[in-house]
Structures are given as C-alpha cells and as structure tokens.
Enzyme design. Structure first.
Site, short mmCIF file in Angstrom:
data_model
loop_
_atom_site.label_atom_id
_atom_site.label_comp_id
_atom_site.label_asym_id
_atom_site.label_seq_id
_atom_site.Cartn_x
_atom_site.Cartn_y
_atom_site.Cartn_z
N MET A 1 -6.66 -1.50 1.34
CA MET A 1 -7.49 -2.20 2.31
C MET A 1 -7.29 -3.71 2.14
SD MET A 1 -10.87 0.12 1.78
CE MET A 1 -10.79 1.88 2.09
N GLY A 38 -11.38 3.81 10.28
CA GLY A 38 -10.86 2.78 9.39
C GLY A 38 -11.46 2.92 8.00
N CYS A 39 -11.59 1.81 7.31
CA CYS A 39 -12.10 1.80 5.95
C CYS A 39 -13.46 2.50 5.86
CB CYS A 39 -12.23 0.36 5.46
SG CYS A 39 -13.16 0.16 3.94
N PHE A 40 -13.54 3.53 5.02
CA PHE A 40 -14.81 4.26 4.95
C PHE A 40 -15.93 3.45 4.32
CE2 PHE A 40 -12.60 7.04 1.44
CZ PHE A 40 -12.49 5.96 0.58
N TYR A 184 -13.62 -8.12 0.93
CA TYR A 184 -13.41 -7.23 2.07
C TYR A 184 -14.74 -6.88 2.74
CZ TYR A 184 -11.58 -3.37 4.86
OH TYR A 184 -11.23 -2.56 5.90
#
Length: 217
Positions: A1, A38-40, A184
C-alpha cells in the site's frame, strides 16, 4: 500500500447518489456483506462507523485458500481481493444503505484493478455475494448509478460469488483506529472519514460524530 493516494470519488457529493430502488427485505438476525474497495484498512474504518454494523473483519476473498496471506496477496497473482466482511443488524441498517456508502464514500468504483496509487487485482472493486438476492440488488444499484451518471466513467465493480472468506492477520484488524497517525491512514482513510461524517453523520455511531474522530476511526 502506497502512502500517497488520491480518491477522485470523494469529490462526488452524497446528493448525487440516489437511494437504491431495490433492496433486501428486513430479516431477523445478523447479516453480512463482503466488499472489496482497495486497501482494507480504509474500507474497514468506514463501515465500523455505521450505526447498525456490529462487526467488520478485514480479510481476503476470491482466491485459493493456500495463498490467503498478506505477503502472497500483495503480489497480485493469487486471485484474492482485499475485502471487509461487514456484519450488520438489518433492523438498524439495510443492505441497500450499506451499498450506498460503499459506492459513495468507501472507494471509487470506476477504477479498474486499483484505488489511487494502489494497483493490482487485489485492490479491485468487488462485491462478493452469498445469495442470488444479494447479487440482484447489487447489480440493480450499479445499473441505477450508471444510468444516473453519478460518475463520469462507468462503474467497474465486479460481482463475484463468495466461495470463502479468509480473515487477515491480526495486525490488520482495526488498523486505522489503532494507527491514526500512520501516513497512509492520514492520507487515505482520514479524507474518507471526513466525507462520511459530513455526508452520513445522522447514520453513524455516536462516538464517530465527535470533532476528533475524523482521523481516528
């Protein structure tokens, strides 16, 4: 990520998103919906805040059980998507309402096999359905959004039968809340939470409507 990520879908106001014309009937007992956006870490944060959601587990779906681990899934070769398993009380929040949040806040459903700078099929937009009724409602809502021109580009969300869900490693669970200042999370999850609070404040758990929750949920 990657730590730098723009989510164009966040610029689309909630008012552009119609309520689903079709929905599942209210039923007794806890229900679930498995979503890839996308990113969990970030999708989990969004759904944990929704009133009526009882539990959210980050994990993997769509690939072989033997490769359902973070290191393997990150290669983009296992067939898995990063997903969240959302458990909810249908007496408090409906399947259709969760779909609306998914398409309007949780991610940008027009990006194929990516979300912002996160690229690969593991980041695909996907709804993993358990029943024909779930598929029917999700398919109808995608058609409704495309017909309404909510996004300038067509929605590319896949509808995939849920064969199995594999929980992610413990350190991924509730990641955003436990790591609010991680770069992030600040770059990607925080703007989603800000939009969620601004657009769906009346549908959130009380602890998420405080001024300080935008970067911590």
């Amino acid at each position: 990520m990657t730590t730098s990520c723009s989510i164009p879908g966040l610029n689309v106001p909630r008012s552009r998103f119609p309520d689903p014309e079709q929905d599942l009937p209210a039923s007794q007992g806890e229900q679930r919906i498995v979503l890839g956006g996308g990113c969990f870490w970030c999708v989990e944060a969004v759904f944990l805040a929704i009133n009526g959601v009882t539990r959210v587990v980050s994990g993997y779906a769509g690939g072989h059980p033997g490769s359902a681990n973070y290191e393997a899934v990150c290669t983009g070769t296992t067939g898995h998507a990063e997903v969240v398993d959302v458990h909810y009380d249908p007496a408090r929040v409906g399947f259709g309402e969760l779909l609306k949040v998914f398409f309007s806040v949780a991610h940008d459903p027009t990006q194929l096999n990516r979300q912002g700078n996160d690229r690969g099929p593991q980041y695909r937009s996907a709804i993993f359905y358990e029943t024909p009724e779930q598929r029917r409602v999700a398919e109808a809502y995608i058609h409704q959004l495309n017909q309404a021109g909510v996004y300038p580009d067509p929605i590319v969300t896949t509808l995939e039968r849920l064969d199995a869900f594999f929980p992610a490693e413990d350190y991924h669970q509730n990641f955003a809340a436990r790591n609010p200042h991680q770069p992030y999370i600040m770059a990607v999850a925080a703007p989603k939470m800000e939009k969620l609070v601004g657009s769906y404040g009346d549908r959130l758990k009380p602890e998420y409507t405080d001024n300080d929750t935008g970067n911590t949920a």
